[in-house]
Design a protein around this motif. Structure first.
Motif, PDB file in Angstrom:
ATOM      1  N   ALA A 181      -3.301  -0.593   1.128  1.00  0.00           N
ATOM      2  CA  ALA A 181      -2.548   0.392   1.835  1.00  0.00           C
ATOM      3  C   ALA A 181      -1.065   0.335   1.589  1.00  0.00           C
ATOM      4  O   ALA A 181      -0.397   1.113   2.438  1.00  0.00           O
ATOM      5  CB  ALA A 181      -2.761   0.196   3.121  1.00  0.00           C
ATOM      6  N   ARG A 182      -0.654  -0.197   0.537  1.00  0.00           N
ATOM      7  CA  ARG A 182       0.808  -0.238   0.436  1.00  0.00           C
ATOM      8  C   ARG A 182       1.303   1.145  -0.161  1.00  0.00           C
ATOM      9  O   ARG A 182       0.779   1.749  -0.695  1.00  0.00           O
ATOM     10  CB  ARG A 182       1.254  -1.667  -0.510  1.00  0.00           C
ATOM     11  CG  ARG A 182       1.279  -2.968   0.025  1.00  0.00           C
ATOM     12  CD  ARG A 182       1.547  -4.028  -0.707  1.00  0.00           C
ATOM     13  NE  ARG A 182       0.489  -3.777  -1.812  1.00  0.00           N
ATOM     14  CZ  ARG A 182       0.815  -4.350  -2.896  1.00  0.00           C
ATOM     15  NH1 ARG A 182       2.028  -5.000  -3.277  1.00  0.00           N
ATOM     16  NH2 ARG A 182       0.023  -4.309  -4.094  1.00  0.00           N
ATOM     17  N   ASP A 190       6.511  -1.210  -9.484  1.00  0.00           N
ATOM     18  CA  ASP A 190       7.741  -0.622  -9.808  1.00  0.00           C
ATOM     19  C   ASP A 190       8.818  -1.326  -9.087  1.00  0.00           C
ATOM     20  O   ASP A 190       9.886  -1.566  -9.316  1.00  0.00           O
ATOM     21  CB  ASP A 190       7.861   1.056  -9.350  1.00  0.00           C
ATOM     22  CG  ASP A 190       6.763   1.853 -10.167  1.00  0.00           C
ATOM     23  OD1 ASP A 190       6.362   1.126 -11.144  1.00  0.00           O
ATOM     24  OD2 ASP A 190       6.602   2.825  -9.655  1.00  0.00           O
ATOM     25  N   VAL A 191       8.526  -1.600  -7.760  1.00  0.00           N
ATOM     26  CA  VAL A 191       9.578  -2.255  -6.793  1.00  0.00           C
ATOM     27  C   VAL A 191       8.859  -3.278  -5.912  1.00  0.00           C
ATOM     28  O   VAL A 191       7.422  -3.337  -5.790  1.00  0.00           O
ATOM     29  CB  VAL A 191      10.429  -1.317  -5.852  1.00  0.00           C
ATOM     30  CG1 VAL A 191      10.992  -0.361  -6.467  1.00  0.00           C
ATOM     31  CG2 VAL A 191       9.495  -0.487  -4.960  1.00  0.00           C
ATOM     32  N   GLU A 192       9.478  -4.463  -5.416  1.00  0.00           N
ATOM     33  CA  GLU A 192       8.762  -5.452  -4.424  1.00  0.00           C
ATOM     34  C   GLU A 192       9.795  -5.873  -3.782  1.00  0.00           C
ATOM     35  O   GLU A 192      10.399  -6.669  -3.978  1.00  0.00           O
ATOM     36  CB  GLU A 192       7.890  -6.441  -5.239  1.00  0.00           C
ATOM     37  CG  GLU A 192       7.242  -7.357  -4.169  1.00  0.00           C
ATOM     38  CD  GLU A 192       6.629  -6.595  -3.331  1.00  0.00           C
ATOM     39  OE1 GLU A 192       6.881  -6.813  -1.903  1.00  0.00           O
ATOM     40  OE2 GLU A 192       5.445  -5.947  -3.556  1.00  0.00           O
ATOM     41  N   PRO A 193      10.095  -5.077  -2.486  1.00  0.00           N
ATOM     42  CA  PRO A 193      11.230  -5.692  -1.676  1.00  0.00           C
ATOM     43  C   PRO A 193      10.836  -6.956  -0.626  1.00  0.00           C
ATOM     44  O   PRO A 193      11.592  -7.233  -0.169  1.00  0.00           O
ATOM     45  CB  PRO A 193      11.392  -4.707  -0.932  1.00  0.00           C
ATOM     46  CG  PRO A 193      10.021  -3.781  -0.749  1.00  0.00           C
ATOM     47  CD  PRO A 193       9.467  -4.111  -2.022  1.00  0.00           C
ATOM     48  N   ARG A 197       5.977 -11.636  -6.007  1.00  0.00           N
ATOM     49  CA  ARG A 197       5.555 -10.993  -7.263  1.00  0.00           C
ATOM     50  C   ARG A 197       5.261  -9.569  -6.914  1.00  0.00           C
ATOM     51  O   ARG A 197       5.065  -9.267  -5.938  1.00  0.00           O
ATOM     52  CB  ARG A 197       4.287 -11.657  -7.821  1.00  0.00           C
ATOM     53  CG  ARG A 197       4.622 -13.108  -8.161  1.00  0.00           C
ATOM     54  CD  ARG A 197       3.468 -13.844  -8.818  1.00  0.00           C
ATOM     55  NE  ARG A 197       2.975 -13.045 -10.028  1.00  0.00           N
ATOM     56  CZ  ARG A 197       1.909 -13.512 -10.681  1.00  0.00           C
ATOM     57  NH1 ARG A 197       1.078 -14.330 -10.221  1.00  0.00           N
ATOM     58  NH2 ARG A 197       1.504 -13.135 -11.876  1.00  0.00           N
ATOM     59  N   ALA A 198       5.481  -8.635  -8.065  1.00  0.00           N
ATOM     60  CA  ALA A 198       5.042  -7.407  -7.950  1.00  0.00           C
ATOM     61  C   ALA A 198       3.788  -7.047  -8.549  1.00  0.00           C
ATOM     62  O   ALA A 198       3.232  -7.646  -9.500  1.00  0.00           O
ATOM     63  CB  ALA A 198       6.311  -6.524  -8.463  1.00  0.00           C
ATOM     64  N   GLY A 199       3.073  -5.907  -8.178  1.00  0.00           N
ATOM     65  CA  GLY A 199       1.754  -5.526  -8.806  1.00  0.00           C
ATOM     66  C   GLY A 199       0.788  -5.378  -7.645  1.00  0.00           C
ATOM     67  O   GLY A 199       1.012  -5.311  -6.580  1.00  0.00           O
ATOM     68  N   HIS A 200      -0.434  -5.440  -8.052  1.00  0.00           N
ATOM     69  CA  HIS A 200      -1.628  -5.512  -7.345  1.00  0.00           C
ATOM     70  C   HIS A 200      -2.783  -6.125  -8.145  1.00  0.00           C
ATOM     71  O   HIS A 200      -2.774  -6.788  -9.011  1.00  0.00           O
ATOM     72  CB  HIS A 200      -2.000  -3.918  -7.240  1.00  0.00           C
ATOM     73  CG  HIS A 200      -2.360  -3.233  -8.595  1.00  0.00           C
ATOM     74  ND1 HIS A 200      -1.464  -2.480  -9.002  1.00  0.00           N
ATOM     75  CD2 HIS A 200      -3.602  -3.271  -8.877  1.00  0.00           C
ATOM     76  CE1 HIS A 200      -2.076  -1.920 -10.399  1.00  0.00           C
ATOM     77  NE2 HIS A 200      -3.337  -2.511 -10.300  1.00  0.00           N
TER      78      HIS A 200
END
Length: 288
Positions: A181-182, A190-193, A197-200
């Motif tokens: 749901a993000r 692309d971003v991770e505020p 870690r970024a991604g899925h």
């Protein structure tokens, strides 16, 4: 005492306004800001829907941290039951929850209630801002003390619908659907505020919870059914698990699906923040 509501997913501001004063109605204010965790309660103290009692995401709608539980751990049933009792809530009450606007935090409270067996729980469609924009009554006096506590609420979560990382991996291995749901940019990495870690999660499918809304309100049930149907496929909602960053906005999908008559999906309670606690777990970036 009487109650003639029976709301189980969403309620309109006008309908809630007409029910205010019913002794079997409890209104919960779940406004919250991840950037300023004190802001929601401060806003409640300044002005609220008459009679609303405050619930804090960290204190009341989350539990103590445990390995893999993520940033907003799912609480223990007994702890959640004590919180409900402290708000004067019994299994016989109609509960309506609102947040500032889009329902993301209110849906977390709704999901906790529903999975604890409380059917008559609903979210105010459009939230506090929608209520205020219609000129409906507000209480800006100093909040009165909480309602007298009632007997401990006999909460018992529907554990079969609560997934940890091990169950999620098994679910995916069997071809199950994992809906994230993000926002799309966070899913893609692309971003991770917020998280480290970024991604899925590999094989997860992106559907931002904002897709459930139009003009600040939930889309009609038939529209949501038409959008979720192709995603869910023949397995339907029971073949799906939803996730997000920490198990909060994923509840928005559960609410939207329930509103559309699609019941039975699971929730990955630790979600992305829990998944990445173990650096050995795989991570994907990009659109899929």
């Amino acid at each position: 005492m009487t109650r003639s509501t029976g709301w189980t997913t969403l309620v309109t501001p006008d309908a809630l306004a007409a029910a205010l004063g019913d002794p079997m109605l409890v209104v919960l204010d779940a406004r919250f800001s991840l950037a300023d965790p004190a802001a929601g309660e401060a806003a409640w103290r300044q002005a609220r829907i008459p009679g609303a009692r405050y619930v804090h995401l960290d204190r009341d709608l989350s539990g103590a941290h445990a390995p893999g539980a993520g940033r907003h751990p799912w609480p223990q049933a007994a702890d959640f039951g004590r919180m409900l009792a402290a708000r004067g809530i019994t299994p016989a009450h109609q509960v309506v929850v609102y947040d500032a606007a889009d329902g993301a935090f209110a849906a977390r409270a709704w999901c906790l209630l529903r999975l604890a067996g409380h059917a008559d729980a609903a979210v105010l469609d459009g939230g506090f801002e929608g209520w205020r924009s219609l000129g409906l009554p507000l209480d800006d006096a100093a909040p009165v003390p909480e309602a007298a506590a009632v007997a401990p609420y006999p909460a018992d979560f529907e554990r079969a619908r609560l997934f940890d990382a091990v169950r999620v991996r098994g679910h995916l291995a069997q071809g199950g659907l994992l809906l994230d749901a993000r926002a799309g940019e966070r899913f893609r990495g692309d971003v991770e505020p917020i998280d480290a870690r970024a991604g899925h999660v590999p094989a997860a499918v992106s559907r931002p919870y904002a897709c459930n809304l139009a003009d600040g309100r939930f889309k009609p049930a038939d529209v949501l059914a038409g959008e979720f149907g192709p995603l869910l496929g023949e397995a339907g909602a029971p073949g799906a698990v939803v996730m997000c960053g920490s198990g909060v906005t994923a509840c928005h999908h559960l609410l939207a699906m329930a509103h559309a008559g699609l019941e039975g999906a699971g929730l990955y309670t630790g979600s992305w923040s829990g998944w990445i606690e173990d650096p050995a777990r795989p991570v994907s970036t990009g659109p899929d």
